[in-house]
Structure formats: structure tokens, C-alpha cells
Design a protein around this motif. Structure first.
Motif, short mmCIF file in Angstrom:
data_model
loop_
_atom_site.label_atom_id
_atom_site.label_comp_id
_atom_site.label_asym_id
_atom_site.label_seq_id
_atom_site.Cartn_x
_atom_site.Cartn_y
_atom_site.Cartn_z
N TRP A 1 5.39 -5.20 0.72
CA TRP A 1 6.57 -4.79 -0.10
C TRP A 1 6.24 -3.31 -0.83
CZ3 TRP A 1 9.89 -6.37 3.35
CH2 TRP A 1 9.53 -6.80 4.19
N ASN A 2 5.56 -2.54 -0.99
CA ASN A 2 4.45 -1.89 -1.88
C ASN A 2 4.52 -0.66 -0.62
OD1 ASN A 2 2.48 0.06 -2.42
ND2 ASN A 2 3.60 -0.61 -4.92
N GLN B 1 2.74 1.87 -0.85
CA GLN B 1 1.33 2.83 -0.75
C GLN B 1 0.42 1.53 0.39
OE1 GLN B 1 0.61 5.17 -4.38
NE2 GLN B 1 -1.36 5.03 -4.23
N GLU B 2 0.99 0.52 -0.34
CA GLU B 2 -0.17 -0.64 1.04
C GLU B 2 0.50 -0.59 1.99
OE1 GLU B 2 -0.99 -4.06 -1.44
OE2 GLU B 2 -1.33 -3.33 -3.48
N ARG B 3 1.60 -0.82 1.83
CA ARG B 3 2.18 -0.49 3.82
C ARG B 3 1.17 0.97 4.19
NH1 ARG B 3 7.92 -2.40 6.37
NH2 ARG B 3 7.32 -4.11 4.15
N LEU B 4 1.18 2.24 3.56
CA LEU B 4 0.89 2.70 4.34
C LEU B 4 -0.31 2.64 4.27
CD1 LEU B 4 1.85 5.75 5.53
CD2 LEU B 4 0.84 6.32 2.25
N GLY B 5 -1.64 1.89 3.70
CA GLY B 5 -3.01 1.65 3.75
C GLY B 5 -3.49 0.73 4.58
N VAL B 6 -2.37 -0.10 5.78
CA VAL B 6 -2.06 -0.59 6.40
C VAL B 6 -2.43 -0.01 7.63
CG1 VAL B 6 -1.16 -2.56 8.34
CG2 VAL B 6 -1.43 -3.06 5.91
N TYR B 7 -1.89 0.90 8.02
CA TYR B 7 -1.82 2.35 8.88
C TYR B 7 -3.04 2.49 9.11
CZ TYR B 7 3.42 1.53 10.33
OH TYR B 7 4.24 1.11 10.21
N LYS B 8 -3.00 3.08 7.77
CA LYS B 8 -4.60 4.00 7.26
C LYS B 8 -6.04 3.25 7.28
CE LYS B 8 -6.14 7.29 4.41
NZ LYS B 8 -6.33 7.61 2.54
N THR C 1 19.65 -3.68 -7.42
CA THR C 1 17.81 -3.08 -7.45
C THR C 1 17.29 -1.88 -7.89
OG1 THR C 1 15.93 -3.62 -5.88
CG2 THR C 1 17.56 -5.68 -6.92
N SER C 2 16.41 -1.62 -8.29
CA SER C 2 16.27 -0.05 -8.73
C SER C 2 14.97 -0.46 -7.64
CB SER C 2 15.98 -0.19 -9.91
OG SER C 2 14.24 -0.43 -10.18
N CYS C 3 14.59 -0.95 -6.40
CA CYS C 3 13.86 -0.89 -5.70
C CYS C 3 13.57 0.08 -4.94
CB CYS C 3 13.25 -2.07 -4.55
SG CYS C 3 12.33 -2.39 -3.45
N GLY C 4 12.15 1.11 -4.78
CA GLY C 4 12.62 1.84 -3.86
C GLY C 4 12.92 3.49 -4.03
N TYR C 5 13.71 3.35 -5.99
CA TYR C 5 14.64 4.71 -6.44
C TYR C 5 13.17 5.30 -6.97
CZ TYR C 5 18.71 2.45 -4.11
OH TYR C 5 19.80 2.55 -3.18
N LEU D 1 8.09 2.95 -5.56
CA LEU D 1 7.34 2.35 -4.01
C LEU D 1 7.08 0.93 -4.16
CD1 LEU D 1 3.74 3.87 -5.50
CD2 LEU D 1 5.23 4.85 -3.95
N CYS D 2 8.58 0.75 -4.48
CA CYS D 2 8.94 -0.93 -3.92
C CYS D 2 9.64 0.05 -2.16
CB CYS D 2 9.67 -1.26 -5.25
SG CYS D 2 10.63 -2.91 -4.51
#
Length: 350
Positions: A57-58, A60-67, A112-116, A122-123
Motif C-alpha cells: 500500500w506504498n 514505491q514498494e509495490r513498484l519494487g515488487v514489479y522491479k 483521508t490524505s492518502c495519495g495526495y 506514496l500512499c
């Protein structure tokens, strides 16, 4: 009727709807946002209590899964271009990057402010329809790859952190996902296993003979797993569409429908193809008052493509899914798929 239905599909995907090539990438970067900062090794994630812990749910970390998936599968695609650009998994992180860049991973409820930018940029919000759908095209492929042995024998178990709400809508480890969604895990595992098998027992012996066979075989399995992920997730997250504007919710469903048509062609989801293809996707969330094909801050090409996706979805609904079946039948031969791919490629190159 069959010929007329196929003509509708052909017109919908016709080059007349294509964007100019200059619109391809406004940022000048072919990679997803923050790609260089994403974890590139599994041990770059948090290791705690003998587990590799990943916060899906971050961004950068989900992107890291792809990387990690791209890096570990690079050896299978050396015959298809340098720098791993020919890897057909690029479609997944590039779509995720587009979702992040256009604000589609942020909390659409505004609670919430998630993603803003003024909150946690990065949320990834669990209230976002896009982010929940993407979980099944990120974490499930990743865990399928772990089970298939893509990363070798790991000294630690993998654990995915749950979101703050809707925890029952997801699974969080190989064993957990295996028990809850065995068929979907099987399909992603099969994709990574066939690459492994082909690479070691066929492709490494005679790459010239088997390269085209290997790529089409891999694309077939990848797309089969891809559409299965969407088919499983669509009904599960139907309620999440309520947080979106009507135009955005319609676009999300139109896009999910279009993927079925694209998948049937075994379209190659390499880096260049996807960057070309994503040029016509909307650069922001659609809002109330956005009326196709006259959204003022979208290019004429983007307006026409979104209208075409809408028409394709409606036509498929009106025929009770028969349109897709006819298209899939037309794509059942290599000649048919070649025609289908040409139509899609023309979208991004006129």
C-alpha cells in the motif's frame, strides 16, 4: 451478424483514433515514476522475524515488487532487445506508474490524505478501485513467481502487509493466496514456469529456432493470467466504483473490457509498445461534467479513443459478450492475431 460485429471492433480500434507520436511521453521518461528509487532486490525490503515484509500500500514498494519481477526474468528476454526492454512484464509497472501519475491510486472518497501531495503522496488507498484491481496484477503475479521459483530458494518467507480496511479482499502470502485463489495462482505460476522451462531446456540450446515460439507461448500464458486477474477482481471491487465520478467509473469498466480484446491478440507488452499505447490514456481522473468526445483539456485523439473504448464496451454488453467471443475466434490463428496486433499498433503510431 458476425461480420458486422467484427467490423465494429475493427472500426473501434482503427488508426483514425490514434494519438500523435509527440504525445507519447510528456515527462520524457520511459520508466514509471520513481523507478530508480524502487527496491531492486528482495532484501532491499524490510526483513523482520525471518520474513521479507512488503508494504503493498506504498507506491514505491509495490513498484519494487514489479522491479524485482523484471530484474529476475530479464534473462528470458535477452533475444528481444537490450536493457530488458523486450520483457513482456513491462505492461504491469507502466500501467501502475500511469495510475500513480494521474492520481488514480489516491483516496477518491476524500476522507483521508492518502495519495495526495499535501498528505502521504506514496500512499496507495484501499478505497481506490484502480489500486485494488492492480493488487491482483501486482502481488498475485509476484507470489506466483515466488512459488514458481523465479527468485530461487529464498531464505525468508514473503509477507505482504494488509491495508487498514477491507482486509478480507486480499491475500498476503504464497500459502494464503494458494488456499484462497488456487486457480489464479496456478495461472501466474504457469507463466513463470514455462519461461523457466523454455529458457533452460529449449531456448538456451537454439535461440534462433525457438525465439518466436517462446515469445508467443509466454504472451499467451501472461495474457491468460492477466485477464483472469481482472475477471476475479472486477466483481469483488464493484462497490469501490461508488467513490469515483460517473465518467471515471465508466472509463474504468471500459478499460477492463478492452483488455479482453487486446489480450486475444497476444499483444506484446514490452516497454516501447506500452509507452506508445498509453499515450492516448487520460492524464487525469475524469470528473463530473467530462463529456466525450469533447473534454477540453484532452487531445482530440484521447477523446476519440475514450469514446471508442466506451462504444466497444457497450457493443459487447448489447451482444451479451458475443462480440468478444467473435473477436477471440478471429484471433485464434496466428494470421488473425497478426491482424489484431497491427490494429492496436496503428493506434500508437499514426
Amino acid at each position: 451478424f458476425g461480420i458486422h460485429a467484427l467490423l465494429i471492433v475493427t472500426v473501434t480500434l482503427s488508426p483514425a483514433t490514434a494519438p500523435a507520436r509527440s504525445e507519447k511521453n510528456t515527462t520524457g521518461d520511459v520508466y514509471p515514476p520513481l523507478w530508480d528509487l524502487a527496491p531492486e532486490n528482495l532484501l532491499d525490503f524490510l526483513v523482520k522475524d525471518n520474513k521479507i515484509v512488503i508494504n503493498a500500500w506504498n507506491y514505491q514498494e509495490r513498484l519494487g515488487v514489479y522491479k524485482n519481477l523484471l530484474n529476475s526474468s530479464a534473462k528470458y528476454f535477452t533475444a528481444f532487445g537490450s536493457q530488458n526492454f523486450g520483457n513482456i512484464l513491462w505492461g504491469l509497472p507502466l500501467q501502475h506508474g500511469w495510475q500513480f501519475r494521474t492520481g488514480r491510486l489516491a483516496d477518491p472518497s476524500g476522507m483521508t490524505s492518502c495519495g495526495y501531495e499535501d498528505g502521504d503522496l506514496l500512499c496507495i488507498s484501499v478505497r481506490s478501485w484502480w489500486s485494488c484491481m492492480n493488487y491482483y496484477l501486482a502481488i498475485i503475479p509476484f507470489l506466483g513467481a515466488v512459488e514458481a521459483g523465479l527468485f530461487g530458494q529464498l531464505q525468508y518467507e514473503i509477507e505482504i502487509l494488509p491495508p487498514e480496511e477491507q482486509r478480507a479482499d486480499f491475500c498476503y502470502s504464497v500459502a494464503d493466496c494458494r488456499s484462497r485463489i488456487p486457480k489464479l495462482m496456478d495461472e501466474w505460476k504457469a507463466y513463470f514456469e514455462v519461461n523457466n522451462f523454455t529458457f533452460f531446456f529449449i531456448f538456451s540450446v537454439s535461440p534462433a529456432t525457438f525465439s518466436s515460439f517462446k515469445l508467443d507461448d509466454a504472451l499467451c500464458l501472461m495474457w491468460r493470467a492477466h485477464v483472469s486477474s481482472i475477471a476475479y477482481a472486477l466483481p469483488k471491487f464493484q462497490d469501490s466504483l461508488k467513490y469515483l465520478s460517473d465518467p471515471e467509473a465508466s472509463f474504468g469498466e471500459d478499460w477492463a473490457n478492452a483488455v479482453d480484446f487486446i489480450a486475444a491478440t497476444h499483444f506484446s507488452t514490452d516497454l516501447q509498445n506500452i509507452n506508445n499505447f498509453q499515450a492516448f490514456l487520460p492524464q487525469r481522473m475524469l470528473v463530473e461534467g467530462d463529456v466525450l468526445p469533447s473534454i477540453s483539456d484532452f487531445s482530440p485523439q484521447q477523446n476519440r479513443v475514450l469514446l471508442s473504448l466506451r462504444a466497444l464496451h457497450k457493443a459487447n454488453q448489447l451482444t451479451g459478450g458475443l462480440l468478444l467471443k467473435l473477436w477471440q475466434k478471429a484471433m485464434s490463428t496466428e494470421a488473425g492475431r497478426k491482424m489484431g496486433r497491427k490494429l492496436i499498433e496503428d493506434l500508437a503510431s499514426s
